[in-house]
Design an enzyme around this catalytic site. Sequence first.
Site, PDB file in Angstrom:
ATOM      1  CE1 TYR A 171       6.110   6.211  -4.496  1.00 33.47           C
ATOM      2  CE2 TYR A 171       7.628   6.548  -6.324  1.00 33.47           C
ATOM      3  CZ  TYR A 171       6.942   5.697  -5.487  1.00 33.47           C
ATOM      4  OH  TYR A 171       7.079   4.336  -5.627  1.00 33.47           O
ATOM      5  CB  VAL A 215       7.104  11.918 -25.053  1.00 33.28           C
ATOM      6  CG1 VAL A 215       8.495  11.516 -24.575  1.00 33.28           C
ATOM      7  CG2 VAL A 215       6.390  10.732 -25.700  1.00 33.28           C
ATOM      8  CE  LYS A 263       7.503   2.788  -1.285  1.00 36.19           C
ATOM      9  NZ  LYS A 263       6.571   1.784  -0.677  1.00 36.19           N
ATOM     10  CB  THR A 317      10.260   2.677  -5.597  1.00 36.05           C
ATOM     11  OG1 THR A 317      10.665   3.236  -6.847  1.00 36.05           O
ATOM     12  CG2 THR A 317      10.367   3.771  -4.554  1.00 36.05           C
ATOM     13  CG  ASP A 318      13.989   2.240  -9.498  1.00 34.83           C
ATOM     14  OD1 ASP A 318      12.925   2.842  -9.244  1.00 34.83           O
ATOM     15  OD2 ASP A 318      14.340   1.961 -10.661  1.00 34.83           O
ATOM     16  CD  GLU A 319      10.294   6.938  -8.935  1.00 33.22           C
ATOM     17  OE1 GLU A 319      10.235   8.151  -8.667  1.00 33.22           O
ATOM     18  OE2 GLU A 319       9.385   6.326  -9.532  1.00 33.22           O
ATOM     19  CG  ASN A 327      10.666   7.538 -20.235  1.00 30.35           C
ATOM     20  OD1 ASN A 327      10.857   6.420 -19.760  1.00 30.35           O
ATOM     21  ND2 ASN A 327      10.529   8.613 -19.476  1.00 30.35           N
ATOM     22  CG  ASP A 334      11.316  16.726 -18.127  1.00 30.05           C
ATOM     23  OD1 ASP A 334      10.502  15.858 -17.743  1.00 30.05           O
ATOM     24  OD2 ASP A 334      12.550  16.529 -18.194  1.00 30.05           O
ATOM     25  CB  SER A 339       2.986   4.538  -6.426  1.00 30.00           C
ATOM     26  OG  SER A 339       1.903   4.303  -7.292  1.00 30.00           O
ATOM     27  CB  ALA A 387      -0.932   0.006   1.213  1.00 28.48           C
ATOM     28  CB  ALA A 388       2.898   3.053  -1.466  1.00 30.86           C
ATOM     29  CG  ASN A 446       6.603  -3.506 -11.154  1.00 34.08           C
ATOM     30  OD1 ASN A 446       6.067  -4.512 -10.675  1.00 34.08           O
ATOM     31  ND2 ASN A 446       7.824  -3.143 -10.807  1.00 34.08           N
ATOM     32  N   GLY A 482      11.865  18.060 -11.253  1.00 32.17           N
ATOM     33  CA  GLY A 482      12.622  17.023 -10.559  1.00 32.17           C
ATOM     34  C   GLY A 482      12.625  15.677 -11.252  1.00 32.17           C
TER      35      GLY A 482
END
Length: 357
Positions: A164, A220, A168, A139-141, A263, A294, A93, A90-91, A194, A297
Amino acid sequence: MSHRTHTPRVVLVTGGAGFIGSNFLLRVVPNHPDVEFINVDALTYAGNLLNLTSVESRPNYSFVRADIADHDAIAELVEARGVTTIVHFAAESHVDRSILDPLGFVRTNVMGTANLLDIARRAWAGAEPGSRRFYHVSTDEVFGTLGEDGYFVESTPYDPRSPYSASKAASDHLVRAYHHTFGLPVVLSNCTNNYGPYQFPEKLIPLMIRNAVARRPLPVYGKGDNVRDWLHVADHCEAIETILLHGAEGETYCIGGDAERPNLDIVHLIADLVDERLAREAGTSRDLIEFVTDRPGHDFRYAMDCSYLKEQLGWAPRHTLEEGLRETVNWYIDNPDWLEAVADASYQAYYEQQYGS
């Protein structure tokens, strides 16, 4: 560090109606019929019980609507059901949402996690070693951003760049603190981006699929040169199951897909797969790409070295990016009713009737 195998009996899965949590339950509920799985989810915008129709009638599955920040509700649930294992998905995200509502992310991701940890600490006091486990999915973030070279590993210093990822990171620190201070039996994992079935369509891949099918613009960020490592959700859930059962207490594992791409390359692949599936002229969906300002951050590159997990527990991703994206495009095209129910939020009206607001 203990390599004692954990045998779960009653598993509380937080956020089990979300993208990764529901895919995890779809995997483990039928595969472990002697284990009880309790899905607790607040059913916010990204929680969807439509994801779980194939397991909802199984005798070893149940659902409870509750907020992980509600101490009394969660404590009563853990005590009454004799929970032995918590798998904490639960988060909040979505980075863009965290920029608009940072404090909401702190409430769920930090205070909610702290709540779960303290409830588990008290409920599991004096339990037999190895009989309890708290699995925290991260997460890797939290590691910040990479340049053109290098990889995140389990020992990479934390350097979060968005509300975010900061929330985390804070939750990760709390999990480790409860392990070192109170001896709470924990394992952690940090995963890359994911993708796959049942992902909420604000995320890059389902958004691009949905827009391409409808011939809407494909937005994008910047030049599309931000790089991510993409992990199919089925591979992630297999890794989580492996770590839950066999990971070492107090240990952290990095999970990635070995599928690093800018991306823009991902959007190109999706556009081409949609055209192929719908028998359109090649390049039709690529023409829908629009470059937009963009976001603040925006981390340049994430990439994960998963060799420790592979060496210790023998896990490796099964999907190549091309195979996984083709499967994902086909799933979204084949499930328009699910996608539209999520997009127009009609599923939430049903939940209000069933469970209240």
